[in-house]
Design a protein around this motif. Structure first.
Motif, PDB file in Angstrom:
ATOM      1  N   PHE A 134      57.930 -20.918 -22.556  1.00 50.01           N
ATOM      2  CA  PHE A 134      57.798 -21.242 -23.978  1.00 50.01           C
ATOM      3  C   PHE A 134      57.761 -19.964 -24.824  1.00 50.01           C
ATOM      4  N   ALA A 135      57.057 -18.943 -24.340  1.00 51.85           N
ATOM      5  CA  ALA A 135      56.990 -17.675 -25.074  1.00 51.85           C
ATOM      6  C   ALA A 135      58.373 -17.046 -25.204  1.00 51.85           C
ATOM      7  N   LEU A 136      59.156 -17.081 -24.124  1.00 51.79           N
ATOM      8  CA  LEU A 136      60.518 -16.542 -24.172  1.00 51.79           C
ATOM      9  C   LEU A 136      61.384 -17.353 -25.115  1.00 51.79           C
ATOM     10  N   PHE A 137      61.224 -18.677 -25.088  1.00 54.69           N
ATOM     11  CA  PHE A 137      61.960 -19.574 -25.988  1.00 54.69           C
ATOM     12  C   PHE A 137      61.696 -19.195 -27.444  1.00 54.69           C
ATOM     13  N   CYS A 138      60.419 -19.000 -27.799  1.00 55.48           N
ATOM     14  CA  CYS A 138      60.062 -18.634 -29.175  1.00 55.48           C
ATOM     15  C   CYS A 138      60.590 -17.248 -29.533  1.00 55.48           C
ATOM     16  N   LEU A 139      60.533 -16.328 -28.591  1.00 58.15           N
ATOM     17  CA  LEU A 139      61.008 -14.969 -28.836  1.00 58.15           C
ATOM     18  C   LEU A 139      62.510 -14.964 -29.133  1.00 58.15           C
ATOM     19  N   VAL A 140      63.268 -15.708 -28.338  1.00 65.40           N
ATOM     20  CA  VAL A 140      64.718 -15.797 -28.566  1.00 65.40           C
ATOM     21  C   VAL A 140      65.004 -16.473 -29.901  1.00 65.40           C
ATOM     22  N   PHE A 141      64.223 -17.509 -30.226  1.00 67.22           N
ATOM     23  CA  PHE A 141      64.407 -18.224 -31.489  1.00 67.22           C
ATOM     24  C   PHE A 141      64.128 -17.307 -32.679  1.00 67.22           C
ATOM     25  N   VAL A 142      63.053 -16.510 -32.596  1.00 73.91           N
ATOM     26  CA  VAL A 142      62.728 -15.559 -33.665  1.00 73.91           C
ATOM     27  C   VAL A 142      63.834 -14.520 -33.812  1.00 73.91           C
ATOM     28  N   ARG A 148      70.204 -13.841 -38.068  1.00 75.60           N
ATOM     29  CA  ARG A 148      70.917 -14.589 -39.108  1.00 75.60           C
ATOM     30  C   ARG A 148      70.537 -14.118 -40.499  1.00 75.60           C
ATOM     31  N   LEU A 149      69.264 -13.806 -40.696  1.00 74.76           N
ATOM     32  CA  LEU A 149      68.840 -13.248 -41.983  1.00 74.76           C
ATOM     33  C   LEU A 149      69.518 -11.900 -42.245  1.00 74.76           C
ATOM     34  N   TRP A 150      69.602 -11.063 -41.215  1.00 76.53           N
ATOM     35  CA  TRP A 150      70.250  -9.763 -41.348  1.00 76.53           C
ATOM     36  C   TRP A 150      71.728  -9.924 -41.689  1.00 76.53           C
ATOM     37  N   ILE A 151      72.407 -10.851 -41.022  1.00 75.04           N
ATOM     38  CA  ILE A 151      73.824 -11.087 -41.296  1.00 75.04           C
ATOM     39  C   ILE A 151      74.017 -11.515 -42.747  1.00 75.04           C
ATOM     40  N   GLY A 152      73.174 -12.425 -43.217  1.00 76.81           N
ATOM     41  CA  GLY A 152      73.285 -12.874 -44.596  1.00 76.81           C
ATOM     42  C   GLY A 152      72.958 -11.774 -45.597  1.00 76.81           C
ATOM     43  N   ALA A 153      71.924 -10.991 -45.313  1.00 78.23           N
ATOM     44  CA  ALA A 153      71.503  -9.936 -46.239  1.00 78.23           C
ATOM     45  C   ALA A 153      72.534  -8.832 -46.364  1.00 78.23           C
ATOM     46  N   THR A 154      73.290  -8.586 -45.310  1.00 80.06           N
ATOM     47  CA  THR A 154      74.247  -7.477 -45.323  1.00 80.06           C
ATOM     48  C   THR A 154      75.637  -7.906 -45.783  1.00 80.06           C
ATOM     49  N   LEU A 155      75.789  -9.175 -46.143  1.00 77.00           N
ATOM     50  CA  LEU A 155      77.064  -9.614 -46.687  1.00 77.00           C
ATOM     51  C   LEU A 155      77.279  -9.037 -48.079  1.00 77.00           C
ATOM     52  N   PRO A 157      77.820  -9.156 -51.884  1.00 75.44           N
ATOM     53  CA  PRO A 157      77.406 -10.167 -52.867  1.00 75.44           C
ATOM     54  C   PRO A 157      78.579 -11.057 -53.280  1.00 75.44           C
ATOM     55  N   GLY A 158      78.325 -12.355 -53.353  1.00 76.08           N
ATOM     56  CA  GLY A 158      79.366 -13.305 -53.715  1.00 76.08           C
ATOM     57  C   GLY A 158      80.050 -13.934 -52.532  1.00 76.08           C
ATOM     58  N   LYS A 159      79.643 -13.580 -51.308  1.00 74.76           N
ATOM     59  CA  LYS A 159      80.274 -14.140 -50.117  1.00 74.76           C
ATOM     60  C   LYS A 159      79.416 -15.210 -49.435  1.00 74.76           C
ATOM     61  N   GLY A 160      78.551 -15.862 -50.160  1.00 78.82           N
ATOM     62  CA  GLY A 160      77.765 -16.921 -49.570  1.00 78.82           C
ATOM     63  C   GLY A 160      76.585 -16.428 -48.760  1.00 78.82           C
ATOM     64  N   ALA A 161      76.033 -15.271 -49.136  1.00 72.63           N
ATOM     65  CA  ALA A 161      74.912 -14.708 -48.393  1.00 72.63           C
ATOM     66  C   ALA A 161      73.714 -15.638 -48.392  1.00 72.63           C
ATOM     67  N   ALA A 162      73.458 -16.286 -49.536  1.00 71.68           N
ATOM     68  CA  ALA A 162      72.290 -17.165 -49.633  1.00 71.68           C
ATOM     69  C   ALA A 162      72.368 -18.300 -48.628  1.00 71.68           C
ATOM     70  N   SER A 163      73.557 -18.804 -48.402  1.00 70.32           N
ATOM     71  CA  SER A 163      73.735 -19.906 -47.458  1.00 70.32           C
ATOM     72  C   SER A 163      73.350 -19.484 -46.042  1.00 70.32           C
ATOM     73  N   LEU A 164      73.833 -18.321 -45.607  1.00 73.67           N
ATOM     74  CA  LEU A 164      73.519 -17.856 -44.259  1.00 73.67           C
ATOM     75  C   LEU A 164      72.060 -17.448 -44.132  1.00 73.67           C
ATOM     76  N   MET A 165      71.491 -16.878 -45.176  1.00 82.53           N
ATOM     77  CA  MET A 165      70.070 -16.512 -45.118  1.00 82.53           C
ATOM     78  C   MET A 165      69.199 -17.761 -45.033  1.00 82.53           C
ATOM     79  N   ALA A 166      69.629 -18.830 -45.696  1.00 85.20           N
ATOM     80  CA  ALA A 166      68.898 -20.090 -45.587  1.00 85.20           C
ATOM     81  C   ALA A 166      68.930 -20.597 -44.144  1.00 85.20           C
ATOM     82  N   GLY A 167      70.071 -20.396 -43.471  1.00 84.54           N
ATOM     83  CA  GLY A 167      70.146 -20.765 -42.062  1.00 84.54           C
ATOM     84  C   GLY A 167      69.178 -19.961 -41.207  1.00 84.54           C
ATOM     85  N   GLY A 168      69.026 -18.673 -41.523  1.00 81.37           N
ATOM     86  CA  GLY A 168      68.085 -17.840 -40.787  1.00 81.37           C
ATOM     87  C   GLY A 168      66.644 -18.268 -41.011  1.00 81.37           C
ATOM     88  N   LEU A 169      66.318 -18.604 -42.247  1.00 81.24           N
ATOM     89  CA  LEU A 169      64.969 -19.087 -42.543  1.00 81.24           C
ATOM     90  C   LEU A 169      64.698 -20.413 -41.837  1.00 81.24           C
TER      91      LEU A 169
END
Length: 220
Positions: A134-142, A148-155, A157-169
């Motif tokens: 379970f600990a490994l499961f949570c670690l991989v999930f985090v 995903r947050l990093w991918i969205g943040a580094t897009l 601007p104007g390329k749908g960053a908010a959408s991908l960051m929402a997926g990370g959250l």
């Protein structure tokens, strides 16, 4: 004789701690800005948005399959826990490799691998009985949500960053949900939690694909 009041006045320790917080944000901002300059030319082909929309729809379909099998207890032949996450991660990797040729977008590929990892853990033990599992499961999930947050943040601007960051959250929210389920025993299967993440990730990728239809310079 004067009496000292240690809790009044200037406290250097707190001032230093407060100073470190803006410094950390500055480092993050610089890292994001630097990364944006490196990957500014990603996903500029006219057909890229169609492939992302198709990928998002496929992820939603896989999530619905997981829901149907687990929540309705149909017990579909050939389905196993974690199957949706495994195939979702595999599809993500394949499509990103096709989009990025001759380069490799390692951040996107790593996200696909982490998603496959979640599926593999569930296929091995759908109940995650052992605390270490379970600990490994949570670690991989985090790690998946943070990436995903990093991918969205580094897009750009104007390329749908908010959408991908929402997926990370959403991924990080699902980690909290999993921890709550572990200790409160609400009765939600781990496969349902992973399928929820897969479903909302698919929706966020569809939104990202739709945002790619127009160049960022044309966005208001």
């Amino acid at each position: 004789m004067s009496v000292g009041f240690p809790y009044l006045g200037h406290q250097p320790g707190r001032a230093l701690s407060a100073a470190r917080v803006p410094a950390v944000f500055d480092v993050i901002h610089q890292a994001v800005s630097s990364r944006r300059r490196i990957i500014f030319n990603r996903f500029r082909q006219p057909s890229d948005w169609i492939r992302f929309v198709a990928l998002g729809i496929l992820l939603v379909d896989l999530a619905v399959l997981s829901f149907m099998n687990t929540l309705t207890r149909w017990g579909m032949n050939g389905y196993w826990p974690g199957m949706g996450a495994m195939f979702g991660g595999l599809l993500t990797g394949i499509i990103i490799i096709r989009l990025s040729r001759p380069e490799l977008y390692l951040d996107w590929i790593a996200a696909g691998i982490l998603q496959i990892g979640l599926g593999l853990m569930l296929s091995k033990d759908a109940q995650l009985v052992a605390p270490s599992e379970f600990a490994l499961f949570c670690l991989v999930f985090v790690a998946l949500g943070t990436l995903r947050l990093w991918i969205g943040a580094t897009l750009e601007p104007g390329k749908g960053a908010a959408s991908l960051m929402a997926g990370g959250l959403t991924s990080l929210f699902c980690v909290g949900w999993a921890i709550l389920e572990r200790f409160a025993a609400i009765g939600v299967a781990w496969d349902v939690i992973v399928a929820t993440d897969l479903l909302l990730t698919g929706v966020s990728i569809v939104g990202f694909g739709l945002a790619l239809r127009h160049p960022p310079s044309m966005m208001l």
